[in-house]
Design a protein around this motif. Structure first.
Motif, mmCIF file in Angstrom:
data_model
loop_
_atom_site.group_PDB
_atom_site.id
_atom_site.type_symbol
_atom_site.label_atom_id
_atom_site.label_comp_id
_atom_site.label_asym_id
_atom_site.label_seq_id
_atom_site.Cartn_x
_atom_site.Cartn_y
_atom_site.Cartn_z
ATOM 1 N N THR A 146 20.732 73.888 -19.266
ATOM 2 C CA THR A 146 21.100 73.042 -18.244
ATOM 3 C C THR A 146 21.370 73.599 -17.037
ATOM 4 O O THR A 146 22.174 74.637 -16.675
ATOM 5 C CB THR A 146 22.487 72.428 -18.703
ATOM 6 O OG1 THR A 146 22.315 71.573 -19.729
ATOM 7 C CG2 THR A 146 22.971 71.508 -17.476
ATOM 8 N N GLU A 204 19.108 68.360 -19.780
ATOM 9 C CA GLU A 204 20.370 68.076 -19.136
ATOM 10 C C GLU A 204 20.730 68.792 -17.626
ATOM 11 O O GLU A 204 20.211 69.774 -17.386
ATOM 12 C CB GLU A 204 21.607 68.357 -20.132
ATOM 13 C CG GLU A 204 23.056 68.132 -19.686
ATOM 14 C CD GLU A 204 23.917 68.787 -20.623
ATOM 15 O OE1 GLU A 204 24.684 68.013 -21.135
ATOM 16 O OE2 GLU A 204 23.943 70.069 -20.871
ATOM 17 N N HIS A 264 23.537 76.647 -18.917
ATOM 18 C CA HIS A 264 24.129 76.506 -20.246
ATOM 19 C C HIS A 264 23.229 76.244 -21.230
ATOM 20 O O HIS A 264 22.346 75.396 -20.931
ATOM 21 C CB HIS A 264 25.658 75.971 -20.403
ATOM 22 C CG HIS A 264 25.570 74.623 -20.679
ATOM 23 N ND1 HIS A 264 25.757 73.784 -19.393
ATOM 24 C CD2 HIS A 264 25.089 73.886 -21.575
ATOM 25 C CE1 HIS A 264 25.449 72.509 -20.074
ATOM 26 N NE2 HIS A 264 25.163 72.422 -21.224
ATOM 27 N N GLN A 304 27.942 65.409 -16.025
ATOM 28 C CA GLN A 304 26.898 65.786 -16.805
ATOM 29 C C GLN A 304 25.681 64.470 -16.947
ATOM 30 O O GLN A 304 26.511 63.354 -17.099
ATOM 31 C CB GLN A 304 27.052 66.406 -18.250
ATOM 32 C CG GLN A 304 27.752 67.580 -18.263
ATOM 33 C CD GLN A 304 27.753 68.259 -19.605
ATOM 34 O OE1 GLN A 304 28.223 67.488 -20.601
ATOM 35 N NE2 GLN A 304 27.669 69.439 -19.668
ATOM 36 N N HIS A 354 18.896 72.449 -25.588
ATOM 37 C CA HIS A 354 18.870 72.037 -24.127
ATOM 38 C C HIS A 354 19.351 73.353 -23.164
ATOM 39 O O HIS A 354 19.764 74.216 -23.711
ATOM 40 C CB HIS A 354 19.461 70.851 -23.854
ATOM 41 C CG HIS A 354 20.984 70.968 -23.846
ATOM 42 N ND1 HIS A 354 21.726 70.829 -24.989
ATOM 43 C CD2 HIS A 354 22.029 70.974 -22.868
ATOM 44 C CE1 HIS A 354 23.104 71.151 -24.712
ATOM 45 N NE2 HIS A 354 23.106 71.183 -23.535
HETATM 46 NI NI NI Z 1 25.180 70.747 -22.610
#
Ligand code: NI
Ligand code: OOG
Length: 455
Positions: A228, A295, A70, A266, A226
């Motif tokens: 992930t 992340e 994501h 996370q 970011h």
């Molecule tokens: Ni995120």
């Protein structure tokens, strides 16, 4: 001409997710390190735990795992958000859920664009957490108006991207060649620009209002901040980040470690301090900006409203104990203590209606259709005629998202805004309604129940 000249939105989404991943690897090499780390951990987990490997296989989750990502972006205007909605629709991604982050001191509200059917999720579950700046939360009137003027001037989509969105809407899809052009053109919107569009003093004024305001307003586009990957063991990932000397955030957000993972856990590394060129001055000014980070997440069982209420209650209990929030040394102890109140075996979770499950006939069930026809699902599971696997949580958690935001904003700006959550305003800006995530999980569960009786 027939519709099969069109590439399926699932394929366009996969192409796009891949292109985004390649671009981000170049932009933020440490992202590549995380992807490699996660691949290593996932291989080890699947080798050590054949039952889990089998469950993921049965649930169409195994193949997607290596591709699963994501990302997140932040936009500044209603028009930008609405056009993004149209761009994501070309790739079969729709706005699911409303997140109000103003309560956590972040002047945005958000949704997640993602696929929503079992087959689309299995093909590629790529999601983008998308936030809209709430300019009305900037107190300084002059600065608020200047921000609006700056945002009104920028164009975050290329002409080619806009033309191809129009074409896809008009004709009902894109052929192979246009789909490839679309992916490349769409990618431009998410690219990092090291040249700011505002002067250094303006950047600083925006940053003083809120660092996130500067991040949204000062650049040509909503850079992806970011991307992930999904791990099967976040505690191993956290340890792996630390072992590689990566500046990981202190606590893993979300629920504590459990036998049956729920929702989302996370962790991240702090945003990079990047050089930015500001126009103005003699040959321009140089400065720095922190926006982009890395992340890793672990996903677990999607909870029902009842399960979610229990989760929220226990999380609040852990955070409020001693008024220490999630920063105290003993946070993981408090969290584990609070979550002893959350059942940790799938039979109980299912029977108490705390989570969503996907049912399928076992081999025994396929061989005994007569028995299957007469028994309720729970009895089929007890009799070994059906399996019930956790449906994976595909969404986000506001407290976790706020924790990630905070750690990338220097961690000091905890002040909550007095504003109310305003889903109507968000939907008006977006030009459509956001879907309820619970309805989607409910439907996925029901489809699996229906499939027990056919075939
Ligand atoms: Ni995120
Ligand atoms: C979005 C942070 C939210 C998550 O995983 O919860 C998010 C942002 O920083 O723009 O990505």
């Amino acid at each position: 001409m027939s519709a099969d000249r069109f590439v399926s939105p699932d394929d366009i989404r996969s192409l796009f997710a891949q292109a985004m991943s390649t671009m981000y690897r170049t932009e933020v090499p440490l992202y590549g390190t995380l992807v490699d780390l996660v691949a290593e951990i996932n291989d080890a987990v699947l080798t050590d735990n054949p039952a889990l490997a089998e469950q993921l296989e049965r649930n169409d989750e195994r193949a997607r795992l290596a591709q699963e990502r994501h990302g997140a972006i932040r936009v500044g205007t209603a028009e930008e958000l609405a056009t993004l909605g149209r761009l994501f629709a070309v790739m079969g991604m729709y706005p699911i859920g409303y997140y109000d982050l103003s309560v956590a001191g972040v002047p945005v509200h958000s949704t997640a664009f993602r696929p929503r059917t079992a087959s689309a999720l299995a093909a590629n579950p790529f999601r983008v957490f998308t936030s809209l700046l709430r300019l009305e939360l900037i107190e300084d009137t002059a600065l608020r108006e200047e921000s609006a003027r700056i945002l009104a001037r920028r164009r975050i989509f290329t002409d080619e991207a806009l033309a191809l969105i129009d074409q896809a809407e008009r004709e009902g899809g894109l052929d192979q060649n246009d789909a490839r052009r679309f992916v490349l053109a769409a990618l431009e919107t998410f690219r990092w620009h090291s040249d700011a569009t505002v002067s250094l003093p303006t950047y600083q004024a925006l940053s003083n209002a809120h660092r996130l305001v500067a991040d949204v307003v000062s650049f040509r586009g909503p850079h992806i901040n970011h991307l992930t990957p999904r791990t099967l063991d976040i505690d191993a990932a956290q340890a792996g980040m630390l072992a590689r000397g990566i500046d990981a955030k202190a606590v893993v957000e979300g629920p504590p470690p459990r036998r049956c993972p729920i929702l989302l856990r996370q962790t991240s590394f702090k945003a990079l301090e990047e050089t930015v060129n500001f126009p103005d001055g003699e040959g321009g000014d140089a400065g720095t900006h922190t926006a982009r980070f890395g992340e890793i997440e672990q996903r677990g069982l999607a909870l029902t409203p009842k399960g979610r209420a229990l989760y929220d209650q226990l999380l609040a209990q852990a955070r409020d104990a001693g008024g220490a929030g999630s920063t105290g040394q003993d946070y993981s102890t408090r969290l584990a203590a609070a979550f002893t109140g959350f059942p940790d075996d799938h039979d109980t979770l299912r029977r108490e209606g705390l989570g969503y499950y996907r049912y399928a006939l076992t081999e025994a069930g396929r061989n005994d259709r007569a028995a299957v026809a007469d028994l309720p699902a729970e009895a089929l599971v007890s009799a070994g005629l059906a399996s019930a696997d956790p449906i994976v949580y595909e969404d986000f958690l506001p407290v976790s998202a706020a924790g990630i935001f905070q750690s990338n904003l220097g961690g000091e700006e905890q002040r909550a805004y007095a504003a109310h959550s305003n889903r109507d305003a968000f939907e008006k800006a977006l030009g459509m309604q956001v879907e309820d995530e619970f309805a989607i999980y409910e439907r996925l569960q029901q489809e699996s129940l229906d499939s027990l009786r056919v075939g």
